[in-house]
Design a protein around this motif. Structure first.
Motif, PDB file in Angstrom:
ATOM      1  N   SER A 128      24.055 -12.042  -1.973  1.00 38.53           N
ATOM      2  CA  SER A 128      24.715 -11.349  -3.083  1.00 38.53           C
ATOM      3  C   SER A 128      24.090  -9.980  -3.386  1.00 38.53           C
ATOM      4  CB  SER A 128      24.718 -12.233  -4.332  1.00 38.53           C
ATOM      5  OG  SER A 128      23.394 -12.551  -4.689  1.00 38.53           O
ATOM      6  N   LEU A 129      23.127  -9.562  -2.569  1.00 42.05           N
ATOM      7  CA  LEU A 129      22.520  -8.243  -2.794  1.00 42.05           C
ATOM      8  C   LEU A 129      23.393  -7.133  -2.187  1.00 42.05           C
ATOM      9  CD1 LEU A 129      18.744  -8.914  -1.911  1.00 42.05           C
ATOM     10  CD2 LEU A 129      19.788  -8.900  -4.181  1.00 42.05           C
ATOM     11  N   SER A 130      23.511  -6.025  -2.924  1.00 46.71           N
ATOM     12  CA  SER A 130      24.247  -4.874  -2.386  1.00 46.71           C
ATOM     13  C   SER A 130      23.410  -4.217  -1.290  1.00 46.71           C
ATOM     14  CB  SER A 130      24.507  -3.867  -3.499  1.00 46.71           C
ATOM     15  OG  SER A 130      23.273  -3.361  -3.969  1.00 46.71           O
ATOM     16  N   THR A 131      24.014  -3.293  -0.542  1.00 48.09           N
ATOM     17  CA  THR A 131      23.276  -2.584   0.521  1.00 48.09           C
ATOM     18  C   THR A 131      21.998  -1.970  -0.031  1.00 48.09           C
ATOM     19  OG1 THR A 131      25.398  -1.975   1.432  1.00 48.09           O
ATOM     20  CG2 THR A 131      23.481  -0.835   2.341  1.00 48.09           C
ATOM     21  N   GLY A 132      22.135  -1.280  -1.174  1.00 47.75           N
ATOM     22  CA  GLY A 132      20.985  -0.615  -1.786  1.00 47.75           C
ATOM     23  C   GLY A 132      19.889  -1.615  -2.126  1.00 47.75           C
ATOM     24  N   TYR A 133      20.290  -2.750  -2.742  1.00 50.18           N
ATOM     25  CA  TYR A 133      19.281  -3.734  -3.142  1.00 50.18           C
ATOM     26  C   TYR A 133      18.705  -4.502  -1.952  1.00 50.18           C
ATOM     27  CZ  TYR A 133      19.078  -2.903  -8.079  1.00 50.18           C
ATOM     28  OH  TYR A 133      18.821  -2.315  -9.290  1.00 50.18           O
ATOM     29  N   HIS A 134      19.485  -4.607  -0.899  1.00 47.04           N
ATOM     30  CA  HIS A 134      18.950  -5.180   0.330  1.00 47.04           C
ATOM     31  C   HIS A 134      17.773  -4.345   0.825  1.00 47.04           C
ATOM     32  CE1 HIS A 134      21.400  -8.305   2.556  1.00 47.04           C
ATOM     33  NE2 HIS A 134      20.143  -8.528   2.821  1.00 47.04           N
ATOM     34  N   THR A 135      18.022  -3.026   0.876  1.00 48.56           N
ATOM     35  CA  THR A 135      16.968  -2.098   1.292  1.00 48.56           C
ATOM     36  C   THR A 135      15.784  -2.201   0.344  1.00 48.56           C
ATOM     37  OG1 THR A 135      18.712  -0.606   2.019  1.00 48.56           O
ATOM     38  CG2 THR A 135      16.497   0.297   1.914  1.00 48.56           C
ATOM     39  N   ILE A 136      16.075  -2.257  -0.963  1.00 53.03           N
ATOM     40  CA  ILE A 136      15.003  -2.326  -1.960  1.00 53.03           C
ATOM     41  C   ILE A 136      14.161  -3.586  -1.743  1.00 53.03           C
ATOM     42  CG2 ILE A 136      14.571  -2.741  -4.433  1.00 53.03           C
ATOM     43  CD1 ILE A 136      16.919  -0.713  -4.917  1.00 53.03           C
ATOM     44  N   PHE A 137      14.831  -4.703  -1.496  1.00 50.67           N
ATOM     45  CA  PHE A 137      14.108  -5.955  -1.254  1.00 50.67           C
ATOM     46  C   PHE A 137      13.138  -5.804  -0.066  1.00 50.67           C
ATOM     47  CE2 PHE A 137      14.137  -9.592   1.688  1.00 50.67           C
ATOM     48  CZ  PHE A 137      13.237 -10.401   1.013  1.00 50.67           C
ATOM     49  N   LYS A 138      13.641  -5.231   1.019  1.00 45.78           N
ATOM     50  CA  LYS A 138      12.800  -5.083   2.216  1.00 45.78           C
ATOM     51  C   LYS A 138      11.663  -4.086   1.977  1.00 45.78           C
ATOM     52  CE  LYS A 138      16.233  -4.160   4.929  1.00 45.78           C
ATOM     53  NZ  LYS A 138      16.919  -3.736   6.146  1.00 45.78           N
ATOM     54  N   THR A 139      11.976  -3.036   1.235  1.00 43.90           N
ATOM     55  CA  THR A 139      10.975  -2.029   0.908  1.00 43.90           C
ATOM     56  C   THR A 139       9.848  -2.634   0.071  1.00 43.90           C
ATOM     57  OG1 THR A 139      12.702  -0.354   0.937  1.00 43.90           O
ATOM     58  CG2 THR A 139      10.649   0.241  -0.154  1.00 43.90           C
ATOM     59  N   ILE A 140      10.240  -3.432  -0.929  1.00 43.93           N
ATOM     60  CA  ILE A 140       9.241  -4.063  -1.801  1.00 43.93           C
ATOM     61  C   ILE A 140       8.351  -4.999  -0.986  1.00 43.93           C
ATOM     62  CG2 ILE A 140       8.930  -5.743  -3.679  1.00 43.93           C
ATOM     63  CD1 ILE A 140      11.418  -4.497  -5.021  1.00 43.93           C
ATOM     64  N   THR A 141       8.965  -5.771  -0.104  1.00 39.10           N
ATOM     65  CA  THR A 141       8.201  -6.703   0.728  1.00 39.10           C
ATOM     66  C   THR A 141       7.139  -5.944   1.522  1.00 39.10           C
ATOM     67  OG1 THR A 141      10.292  -7.853   0.978  1.00 39.10           O
ATOM     68  CG2 THR A 141       8.484  -8.639   2.305  1.00 39.10           C
ATOM     69  N   THR A 142       7.524  -4.787   2.047  1.00 41.95           N
ATOM     70  CA  THR A 142       6.577  -3.992   2.831  1.00 41.95           C
ATOM     71  C   THR A 142       5.479  -3.411   1.950  1.00 41.95           C
ATOM     72  OG1 THR A 142       8.475  -3.414   4.199  1.00 41.95           O
ATOM     73  CG2 THR A 142       6.430  -2.196   4.607  1.00 41.95           C
ATOM     74  N   LEU A 143       5.883  -2.851   0.801  1.00 43.30           N
ATOM     75  CA  LEU A 143       4.893  -2.246  -0.102  1.00 43.30           C
ATOM     76  C   LEU A 143       3.894  -3.279  -0.624  1.00 43.30           C
ATOM     77  CD1 LEU A 143       7.098   0.217  -2.200  1.00 43.30           C
ATOM     78  CD2 LEU A 143       5.150   0.860  -0.776  1.00 43.30           C
ATOM     79  N   ALA A 144       4.361  -4.514  -0.813  1.00 41.65           N
ATOM     80  CA  ALA A 144       3.486  -5.561  -1.356  1.00 41.65           C
ATOM     81  C   ALA A 144       2.654  -6.238  -0.266  1.00 41.65           C
ATOM     82  CB  ALA A 144       4.316  -6.594  -2.112  1.00 41.65           C
ATOM     83  N   SER A 145       2.890  -5.868   0.988  1.00 38.78           N
ATOM     84  CA  SER A 145       2.224  -6.554   2.101  1.00 38.78           C
ATOM     85  C   SER A 145       0.730  -6.258   2.181  1.00 38.78           C
ATOM     86  CB  SER A 145       2.871  -6.163   3.425  1.00 38.78           C
ATOM     87  OG  SER A 145       2.527  -4.827   3.756  1.00 38.78           O
ATOM     88  N   ASN A 146       0.319  -5.104   1.602  1.00 40.21           N
ATOM     89  CA  ASN A 146      -1.083  -4.680   1.681  1.00 40.21           C
ATOM     90  C   ASN A 146      -1.566  -4.461   3.107  1.00 40.21           C
ATOM     91  OD1 ASN A 146      -2.171  -4.212  -0.847  1.00 40.21           O
ATOM     92  ND2 ASN A 146      -2.262  -6.408  -1.282  1.00 40.21           N
ATOM     93  N   ALA A 147      -0.649  -4.326   4.032  1.00 46.28           N
ATOM     94  CA  ALA A 147      -1.038  -4.149   5.429  1.00 46.28           C
ATOM     95  C   ALA A 147      -1.660  -2.774   5.636  1.00 46.28           C
ATOM     96  CB  ALA A 147       0.192  -4.303   6.323  1.00 46.28           C
ATOM     97  N   PRO A 148      -2.649  -2.668   6.553  1.00 47.74           N
ATOM     98  CA  PRO A 148      -3.252  -1.353   6.819  1.00 47.74           C
ATOM     99  C   PRO A 148      -2.316  -0.409   7.579  1.00 47.74           C
ATOM    100  CG  PRO A 148      -4.323  -3.073   8.120  1.00 47.74           C
ATOM    101  CD  PRO A 148      -3.352  -3.760   7.233  1.00 47.74           C
ATOM    102  N   ILE A 149      -1.252  -0.984   8.175  1.00 48.34           N
ATOM    103  CA  ILE A 149      -0.229  -0.136   8.795  1.00 48.34           C
ATOM    104  C   ILE A 149       1.129  -0.592   8.259  1.00 48.34           C
ATOM    105  CG2 ILE A 149       0.891   0.621  10.933  1.00 48.34           C
ATOM    106  CD1 ILE A 149      -1.697  -0.081  12.431  1.00 48.34           C
ATOM    107  N   MET A 150       1.813   0.308   7.562  1.00 50.25           N
ATOM    108  CA  MET A 150       3.139  -0.029   7.036  1.00 50.25           C
ATOM    109  C   MET A 150       4.180   0.816   7.750  1.00 50.25           C
ATOM    110  SD  MET A 150       2.654  -0.228   2.921  1.00 50.25           S
ATOM    111  CE  MET A 150       1.507  -1.386   2.175  1.00 50.25           C
ATOM    112  N   ILE A 151       5.194   0.139   8.274  1.00 52.60           N
ATOM    113  CA  ILE A 151       6.261   0.860   8.970  1.00 52.60           C
ATOM    114  C   ILE A 151       7.576   0.626   8.232  1.00 52.60           C
ATOM    115  CG2 ILE A 151       7.526   1.153  11.130  1.00 52.60           C
ATOM    116  CD1 ILE A 151       5.072   0.082  12.614  1.00 52.60           C
TER     117      ILE A 151
END
Lengths: 291, 122
Positions: A128-151
């Motif tokens: 039920s997520l819109s295109t924009g919120y789909h991207t936002i979800f994936k972006t948040i997951t990456t930002l919260a990953s704390n990984a030393p390399i974020m792509i």
């Protein structure tokens, strides 16, 4: 604190060569822009870096370790893909928990805080997520990953202006709080140009340009004025683009401006300007473009 | 107004330094008071932190701001007077000369320019 070395990497799909003899370093703690037109192999390169597909030739090293020999090293990388890999019926909250289970460093609190900032309802299901919120979800997951390399692959796809603003600020905050290597692969160049420390442009299966953004100002410039005067100026210059409107002409030149050039510019009454990254990209990757 | 011109030939880090200097001259940042952190500038203007740091280093080298460890960056004593002194030296080159070049282009004589400056009608 991590770096990636790409050594002589080529990738073929069947007979078609997508990438040819790529040599590239992503140095630690820098923000990179990875640019290229559709279909030039940006995603292919990112998929190889994260060990999802394998090079036909060459090797990729993360912090000095070959990922082909030590695949666990890829755990240092968090790669936000174009495709969503989570089940359609899963809620955002569940997906965060799931990510946390697979990825040690994932910061649940951070993900929830970012969801609030972006206005993403964590009770919603993926489908039920819109295109924009789909991207936002994936972006948040990456930002919260704390990984030393974020792509991030197309991190701002479908985001509105407010969300993009939040994204840029959060990327910088994350980088400043805890320096890391960040790769942004995107088509929206204008907005991210000054966020970047280095830019890499892929064209015709290979690396066309790999430069510090701040240095580009000394590597290319635009002059404009009366057509014949501009022509006089560019006759012995390496010109990468010319544009004419009636008797007005502008030309983009590769190289830096010498003292002698300055005098000539003044006597020919020309105007000098900086070449924006987006324009440079268009000139270089357009038909007949070169660097 | 704090402003960066992303199309200018002037490097961004130099513009950042100029922006802070302008605001010191205007009295927005007083001597001894704190200037924005590099993080604030970076996040607000969406500029790479390394670029911002380069601009701030320039200001430190020029003796305009100084660093208090763990606290932030502050305006040096006499920074405003120093900056005004430099601007006064540049005033002729940056403004008067440019004014006369433009006046000549438009066909104004020097005395006409003088009259305008005195606030008189031509």
């Amino acid at each position: 604190m991590s770096s990636i070395q790409i050594k002589n990497v080529s990738k073929k799909f069947g007979k078609a060569e997508v990438l040819s003899q790529i040599n590239l370093n992503f140095e630690e703690n820098k923000i990179y822009g990875l640019l290229g037109r559709n279909g030039v192999g940006k995603t292919t390169l990112l998929n190889m870096i994260s060990n999802r597909i394998f090079p036909t030739k060459g090797e990729i090293l993360v912090d000095g370790d070959r990922i082909s020999e030590k695949p666990a090293i890829v755990g240092k990388i968090f790669y936000m893909t174009e495709k969503n890999l989570y089940p359609e019926g899963m809620t955002v909250e569940k997906a965060y928990m799931w990510t946390h289970a697979f990825y040690d460093g994932f910061d649940m609190e951070k993900a929830i805080e970012l969801s609030r900032k972006f206005g993403l309802d964590i009770k919603k299901k993926m489908k039920s997520l819109s295109t924009g919120y789909h991207t936002i979800f994936k972006t948040i997951t990456t930002l919260a990953s704390n990984a030393p390399i974020m792509i991030f692959d197309e991190p701002i796809l479908g985001m509105d202006a407010n969300h993009r603003e939040i994204f840029y600020k959060e990327v910088l905050n994350s980088y400043i709080e805890n320096p890391k290597t960040i790769i942004l692969s995107t088509h929206i160049i204008e907005e991210i140009a000054d966020l970047l420390e280095r830019v890499v442009i892929i064209n015709d299966e290979s690396i066309m340009l790999d430069e510090e953004v701040a240095q580009l100002i000394e590597k290319a410039y635009t002059v404009s004025g009366r057509e014949e005067k501009v022509n006089q100026y560019i006759q012995d210059k390496d010109c990468i683009h010319e544009g004419i409107m009636a008797s007005f002409k502008s030309a983009t030149i590769k190289g830096s401006i010498s003292e002698l050039d300055r005098e000539l510019i003044e006597s020919l009454e020309l105007e000098v300007a900086r070449v924006e990254l987006q324009k440079l990209f268009i000139y270089l990757t357009g038909t007949g473009g070169k660097w | 107004m704090m402003h960066i011109d992303f199309e200018s030939q002037v490097p961004i880090y130099v513009q950042i330094a100029e922006m802070i200097k302008n605001d010191i001259i205007k009295g927005i940042f007083e001597e001894g008071s704190q200037v924005p952190s590099t993080t604030e500038i970076s996040v607000n203007f969406k500029i790479n932190p390394a670029t911002v740091a380069k601009g701030y280093n320039l200001l430190v080298e020029e003796g305009i701001i100084y660093k208090k460890r763990g606290v932030g960056m502050f305006v040096c004593k006499d920074a405003k007077a120093t900056l005004i002194e430099i601007r006064r030296e540049d005033f002729y080159n940056n403004y008067i000369k440019a004014l006369l070049v433009e006046a000549e282009k438009l066909g104004f004589s020097k005395s006409e320019v003088m009259d305008m400056m005195k606030g008189e009608k031509r």
